[in-house]
Each structure stands twice: as C-alpha cells, then as structure tokens.
Motif scaffolding. Structure first.
Motif, mmCIF file in Angstrom:
data_model
loop_
_atom_site.group_PDB
_atom_site.id
_atom_site.type_symbol
_atom_site.label_atom_id
_atom_site.label_comp_id
_atom_site.label_asym_id
_atom_site.label_seq_id
_atom_site.Cartn_x
_atom_site.Cartn_y
_atom_site.Cartn_z
ATOM 1 N N ASP A 28 0.885 -1.158 0.000
ATOM 2 C CA ASP A 28 0.000 0.000 0.000
ATOM 3 C C ASP A 28 0.922 1.207 0.000
ATOM 4 O O ASP A 28 1.827 1.314 0.828
ATOM 5 N N LYS A 29 0.715 2.123 -0.927
ATOM 6 C CA LYS A 29 1.666 3.223 -1.071
ATOM 7 C C LYS A 29 1.622 4.197 0.108
ATOM 8 O O LYS A 29 2.556 4.970 0.303
ATOM 9 N N VAL A 30 0.551 4.159 0.893
ATOM 10 C CA VAL A 30 0.528 4.943 2.129
ATOM 11 C C VAL A 30 1.373 4.245 3.189
ATOM 12 O O VAL A 30 2.190 4.868 3.878
ATOM 13 N N VAL A 31 1.218 2.926 3.302
ATOM 14 C CA VAL A 31 2.036 2.158 4.240
ATOM 15 C C VAL A 31 3.514 2.280 3.874
ATOM 16 O O VAL A 31 4.382 2.378 4.748
ATOM 17 N N TYR A 32 3.798 2.302 2.577
ATOM 18 C CA TYR A 32 5.182 2.455 2.079
ATOM 19 C C TYR A 32 5.890 3.638 2.743
ATOM 20 O O TYR A 32 7.078 3.565 3.075
ATOM 21 N N ALA A 33 5.155 4.723 2.932
ATOM 22 C CA ALA A 33 5.762 5.930 3.494
ATOM 23 C C ALA A 33 6.300 5.705 4.906
ATOM 24 O O ALA A 33 7.170 6.450 5.369
ATOM 25 N N PHE A 34 5.807 4.662 5.588
ATOM 26 C CA PHE A 34 6.214 4.405 6.976
ATOM 27 C C PHE A 34 7.315 3.338 7.081
ATOM 28 O O PHE A 34 7.739 3.022 8.194
ATOM 29 N N VAL A 35 7.777 2.791 5.966
ATOM 30 C CA VAL A 35 8.775 1.724 6.043
ATOM 31 C C VAL A 35 10.071 2.174 6.730
ATOM 32 O O VAL A 35 10.625 1.426 7.542
ATOM 33 N N PRO A 36 10.588 3.376 6.463
ATOM 34 C CA PRO A 36 11.784 3.794 7.218
ATOM 35 C C PRO A 36 11.571 3.765 8.731
ATOM 36 O O PRO A 36 12.468 3.357 9.482
ATOM 37 N N LYS A 37 10.385 4.150 9.191
ATOM 38 C CA LYS A 37 10.087 4.084 10.624
ATOM 39 C C LYS A 37 10.007 2.640 11.103
ATOM 40 O O LYS A 37 10.413 2.322 12.227
ATOM 41 N N MET A 38 9.467 1.755 10.247
ATOM 42 C CA MET A 38 9.408 0.331 10.608
ATOM 43 C C MET A 38 10.807 -0.223 10.822
ATOM 44 O O MET A 38 11.051 -0.987 11.765
ATOM 45 N N ILE A 39 11.730 0.132 9.926
ATOM 46 C CA ILE A 39 13.100 -0.378 10.029
ATOM 47 C C ILE A 39 13.725 0.069 11.348
ATOM 48 O O ILE A 39 14.367 -0.721 12.051
ATOM 49 N N ARG A 40 13.520 1.327 11.707
ATOM 50 C CA ARG A 40 14.078 1.834 12.967
ATOM 51 C C ARG A 40 13.393 1.172 14.169
ATOM 52 O O ARG A 40 14.032 0.854 15.171
ATOM 53 N N TYR A 41 12.090 0.955 14.049
ATOM 54 C CA TYR A 41 11.313 0.412 15.174
ATOM 55 C C TYR A 41 11.640 -1.055 15.427
ATOM 56 O O TYR A 41 11.894 -1.454 16.570
ATOM 57 N N TYR A 42 11.625 -1.872 14.379
ATOM 58 C CA TYR A 42 11.809 -3.309 14.559
ATOM 59 C C TYR A 42 13.275 -3.736 14.606
ATOM 60 O O TYR A 42 13.627 -4.697 15.282
ATOM 61 N N LEU A 43 14.130 -3.042 13.865
ATOM 62 C CA LEU A 43 15.520 -3.471 13.750
ATOM 63 C C LEU A 43 16.507 -2.558 14.471
ATOM 64 O O LEU A 43 17.679 -2.901 14.597
ATOM 65 N N ASP A 44 16.039 -1.381 14.892
ATOM 66 C CA ASP A 44 16.913 -0.393 15.531
ATOM 67 C C ASP A 44 18.097 -0.062 14.618
ATOM 68 O O ASP A 44 19.244 0.013 15.051
ATOM 69 N N GLU A 45 17.798 0.126 13.330
ATOM 70 C CA GLU A 45 18.807 0.462 12.324
ATOM 71 C C GLU A 45 18.293 1.607 11.460
ATOM 72 O O GLU A 45 17.082 1.806 11.325
ATOM 73 N N ASP A 46 19.219 2.346 10.881
ATOM 74 C CA ASP A 46 18.835 3.342 9.880
ATOM 75 C C ASP A 46 18.630 2.639 8.541
ATOM 76 O O ASP A 46 19.360 1.693 8.219
ATOM 77 N N PRO A 47 17.666 3.082 7.749
ATOM 78 C CA PRO A 47 17.443 2.447 6.451
ATOM 79 C C PRO A 47 18.678 2.594 5.550
ATOM 80 O O PRO A 47 19.262 3.675 5.454
ATOM 81 N N ILE A 48 19.045 1.501 4.917
ATOM 82 C CA ILE A 48 20.168 1.532 3.978
ATOM 83 C C ILE A 48 19.716 2.145 2.654
ATOM 84 O O ILE A 48 20.435 2.946 2.053
ATOM 85 N N LEU A 49 18.512 1.773 2.218
ATOM 86 C CA LEU A 49 17.943 2.324 0.983
ATOM 87 C C LEU A 49 16.837 3.310 1.347
ATOM 88 O O LEU A 49 15.868 2.926 2.010
ATOM 89 N N PRO A 50 16.943 4.558 0.920
ATOM 90 C CA PRO A 50 15.908 5.537 1.267
ATOM 91 C C PRO A 50 14.654 5.394 0.411
ATOM 92 O O PRO A 50 14.701 4.875 -0.707
ATOM 93 N N ASN A 51 13.539 5.835 0.951
ATOM 94 C CA ASN A 51 12.314 6.012 0.176
ATOM 95 C C ASN A 51 12.437 7.258 -0.689
ATOM 96 O O ASN A 51 13.216 8.171 -0.377
ATOM 97 N N VAL A 52 11.617 7.322 -1.727
ATOM 98 C CA VAL A 52 11.409 8.589 -2.417
ATOM 99 C C VAL A 52 10.601 9.480 -1.476
ATOM 100 O O VAL A 52 9.658 9.000 -0.829
ATOM 101 N N PRO A 53 10.948 10.768 -1.309
ATOM 102 C CA PRO A 53 10.139 11.647 -0.458
ATOM 103 C C PRO A 53 8.658 11.550 -0.844
ATOM 104 O O PRO A 53 8.316 11.587 -2.035
ATOM 105 N N THR A 54 7.792 11.386 0.161
ATOM 106 C CA THR A 54 6.387 11.088 -0.110
ATOM 107 C C THR A 54 5.472 11.965 0.737
ATOM 108 O O THR A 54 5.688 12.124 1.941
ATOM 109 N N TYR A 55 4.456 12.523 0.086
ATOM 110 C CA TYR A 55 3.436 13.320 0.774
ATOM 111 C C TYR A 55 2.172 12.483 0.908
ATOM 112 O O TYR A 55 1.699 11.888 -0.067
ATOM 113 N N LEU A 56 1.622 12.436 2.118
ATOM 114 C CA LEU A 56 0.382 11.713 2.366
ATOM 115 C C LEU A 56 -0.793 12.672 2.269
ATOM 116 O O LEU A 56 -0.899 13.619 3.055
ATOM 117 N N CYS A 57 -1.661 12.429 1.312
ATOM 118 C CA CYS A 57 -2.787 13.350 1.110
ATOM 119 C C CYS A 57 -3.793 13.286 2.249
ATOM 120 O O CYS A 57 -4.624 14.186 2.386
#
Length: 484
Positions: free
Chosen positions: A326-355
C-alpha cells in the motif's frame, strides 16, 4: 557506420553506461567498446536475432483491452544495463533489511499490533486499509514470514543514488522475464559473456523451490509444491507456467484442488487425490477461498484458508501480506526499520506526501503540476498522474479525486529517473528506466543479482510498465576487474 558515443547525450540525467558524451562508466567500458566495433548492419542483425528468439521461446504478455485480451511479444532492448558489483552489495543489503522489517510489520499487524500501540504507525491508516484481512488475525506462519517473495521497485535520481519507489508484496510478477532476458542476451551477445564476470540469475527457480519446500508442514525430502494460477487468460499466465515448469512443480487451477474433512489440501490426479504441501498462489486474496472471502469466486479453492490456519498447507505469499503493499504504508517503512531493527534504512524512500494529512494535502494540491500522484493500491501504472505532463483538465480532475478520498492518494516529486542507451529506430537514444529485484525470504533470504529492468520506450516518458508501452533490458551485475 559504428556507434559514436560522443554523439550520445544523456541530457543531464544519470546514465547507466555513459557518464558524459564519449565517456563510459568504468564497468561499462568493455560493452561500449564492443558496441562501437559493430556496424549498423551487425547491430540490426543482433536486434533481429533477439526478436526471433523471443518468438521462438514464446515470451509474451497479455494486454487487456475493451475488445478482449491481446497476447504480445515481450518488448526487449538488446543493450544491457550494467551495475558494478561493489555498488550492488549495498543495494542487496538494503533489500534484505527492508523485507525483514516488512515481514515483522505484517506479523505484528495480525497479532499484537505493537507498532500501532506505540503510535509509530497510525491506527487510522490500518483502519482504512483495503488489504488488511480480518481472517488472518492470530495466525503465525512458518518463520514469521508472510511476504516470501517481494519485488521492490528501485529508481536512481540525478545523483545516481538508488531509491525505493514501491514494494510489491501481494503477487509480485516479472521474474520470468528477468530470466528470459538473460537467455536472449546470451544468444545475441555470447562473446560478451566471455569478457565480463556477470553474476548469474539462473539459479532463481531452484532457490524459489527450496524456499517453498522449506515451508512444508510435512518433513518430506520432496514435498508436493503447486503453482496456483487463475488460468490462461491472466496477463501473467506465461510466468505461472514458466516457473512451474522450471521448478518441476504442478501448475494447477482452483478446480484441480480440494480441501477434505481433515482440513488438508489435495490435488486431483488420474491416480486419485494427492496431498499438497505448499501452494505458490498467483491469485489475489479476495478470489483465493470463496468460504473466507468472495463467495462468487470461481478461481479459488473452498476451504484453503481453513487448511492454512490449521497448519496443514503453506500459502505463498501468505493471505493478508498485501497490508504492506500500500503506497501509504510504504511511506512508513523507514520508521518500521528503525522500530523493529533499531537500524537506519540503507535504501531511502522517495520523499512522499500523504494526502490524508491536512498540511501535506494542501502542499500537494498547490503543487499538483510538479508532482507525481498515485493511488494507494493500483498497479501497472494505472490511475496515476504525472503533473508536468498533465493537462489543466486532468490536474483539475485529480484534485477532486484527492479531495474526495485523501487516504487513497500519495504524491512524490518528479524524479529525474536515470537513463540507459536504448536502440530506437536503428540508433541509440537515452530512455528512462527502473529496476525490480526479487527477494526470497523463508528460513534464509536470497536477493537476485540485479532484477527486471523496465524501460520507458517512448521518448521522454517515465512510465515503464509493459502494459503502458514499456519494454525491458537484461541487467548485469559485474565485477569491475573485467578481462579484456
């Protein structure tokens, strides 16, 4: 007449082979030198050889039209894309990290929902998710993995950095074309495979089978694995049949399977019923089981969800995995990586605006002509708008769609997607592209060496989907110390 690389101009975009007119990237030097040595007639012959190979191998895809379905030969460009292995190592690590976090998120969402309780992931996003399946609550699949197969789409921006554009976690397609691209390229340029150390992709079917077999509920050396297809009219049927054949698995439709009173799945054969251990399903959730989802479905297997919940069969990808697709859920993947793995994302998302966010929606509506706007759950390039290429009427219509259903839309800046030399009407021109690597996750994680490179064959277009006029290239991950 040979290719003149000095005349090839990427026009300010990051090009995969050429860093500036007349200057090749180090990993591409052998390729560009070789192409320069070929005359026009030789290049034309190679292109024809590729077209003949595609026809002979039956590589096709289906386009849905108002008048019916049309099978078309796979559009293929013979000039490969090259990525240095040293650069790919970072991408591979980023994909492993990303899929690990995504699977932890899906498992959490269907069980404890810690990420929601801790206010890292908004409850309202989950509440309005089209792909959350209430029927999957409380299930703990083998290894805690829901999305066993993922195809994340990557793009490069003007600085050459890779970004994740989206994650495909429901029934990701395209891997058969990656494999066939390699076979066609070997036919067209066999001599280049002697001069390059190119990472292989051929082992994917065996890796896929091993991953599927590892999920078997029965401890068998050779569990019964089947590929469940909607049938010959599905646009990806070529891939379903191809993968089943390459794995030595049975290709089945819903009517070929039955769930008996013991809550086990059986396959109808001429010798009677045979138990099935793993189903690699290429059917969307809502059509998978008429008992659990859409009762009108003629494609699925009644009771297969009961069998899965009882632990008597493995389903790949698991039902409900699309909650993260889900492209809205996609926007939260960097936070998921920090939350579950306690790591910074290696691959960044494209900057995303949630309407769905009031302030971000105001920004999107005020800058609609500069942004790419996408619906949260569409695929294939459908339902989106590219602001700089849109008419005032289209922009006005899209503004109304966003206001009517803000949760369903996200917006991103118009990236300067990288290009690669592509054969167009007998000469080379830069064309924009993306990359879909495939990640397998079971007891271990495997990432393809490269992936499916899709090319926007229309000049200036950013839409790479084959259904929208796009094509494809072979993708080479190479050691930079190639032999001359």
């Amino acid at each position: 007449m040979s290719i003149d690389w000095k005349a090839y101009d990427p026009n300010g975009f990051y090009d995969e082979l050429i860093s500036a007119p007349g200057i090749s990237r180090p990993a591409a030097q052998t390729l560009t030198d070789y192409l320069r040595s070929l005359g026009d007639a030789e290049i034309h012959e190679r292109k024809q050889a590729a077209e003949h190979a595609i026809m002979e191998m039956g590589i096709s895809f289906t386009v849905y039209t108002e008048g019916g379905n049309i099978d078309r030969a796979w559009p293929f460009d013979i000039i490969p894309r090259i990525i240095p292995r040293t650069e790919w190592s970072r991408v591979e690590a980023g994909l492993r990290q990303r899929l690990t976090a995504l699977n932890m998120f899906i498992n959490d969402i269907y069980n404890e929902q810690r990420i929601v309780k801790d206010k890292i992931f908004p409850a309202e996003v989950l509440a309005q998710s089209r792909n959350f399946r209430e029927q999957c609550r409380g299930i703990q699949p083998t290894h805690g993995v829901w999305a066993h197969i993922c195809g994340s789409d990557l793009v490069r921006d003007a600085d050459g950095s890779f970004y994740v554009l989206e994650d495909n976690l429901r029934v990701p397609s395209g891997v058969s074309y990656m494999l066939e691209n390699r076979q066609v390229t070997k036919r067209v340029f066999p001599e280049l495979f002697e001069n390059y150390s190119i990472q292989p992709v051929d082992e994917y079917p065996s890796q896929l089978f091993d991953m599927l077999a590892s999920l078997s509920p029965r401890p068998l050396d050779y569990p019964e694995v089947v590929v469940l297809t909607p049938g010959i009219y599905n646009s990806a049927y070529f891939e379903h049949a191809y993968l089943a054949q390459r794995m030595g698995a049975e290709l089945v439709e819903g009517a070929d399977l039955v769930v008996c009173d013991d809550d086990c799945v059986y396959m109808r054969t001429i010798d009677g019923l045979e138990r099935v251990d793993v189903i690699y399903r290429r059917i969307d959730d809502l059509f998978l089981d008429p008992e659990a989802f859409s009762p009108e479905s003629m494609l699925g297997v009644p009771g297969v969800m009961r069998a899965w919940r009882a632990g008597n069969v493995a389903l790949v990808n698991a039902p409900g995995a699309g909650v993260a697709d889900d492209k809205v859920v996609y926007a939260f993947v960097p936070k998921m990586i920090r939350y579950y793995l306690d790591e910074d994302p290696i691959l960044p998302n494209v900057p995303t605006y949630l309407c769905m966010d009031d302030k971000e929606r105001e920004h999107v509506l005020a800058n609609l002509d500069q942004l790419v706007v996408k619906p949260a759950n569409e695929s294939g390039g459908y339902g989106m708008i590219i602001g700089p290429h849109a008419t005032p009427t289209q922009l006005e219509e899209f503004a109304e769609l966003i206001k009517r259903d803000p949760r369903n839309y996200i917006a991103q800046p118009t990236l300067k997607l990288s290009t690669s030399p592509t054969l167009c009407d007998g000469h080379l021109e830069p064309r924009h592209l993306d990359l879909r690597p495939f990640v397998l996750q079971g007891v271990r994680t495997d990432v393809t060496a490269g992936g499916l490179t899709r090319v926007a064959l229309r000049k200036g277009s950013l839409v790479v989907n084959s259904s929208q006029g796009g094509g494809s290239k072979d993708t080479w991950i190479v050691d930079t110390d190639t032999r001359d």
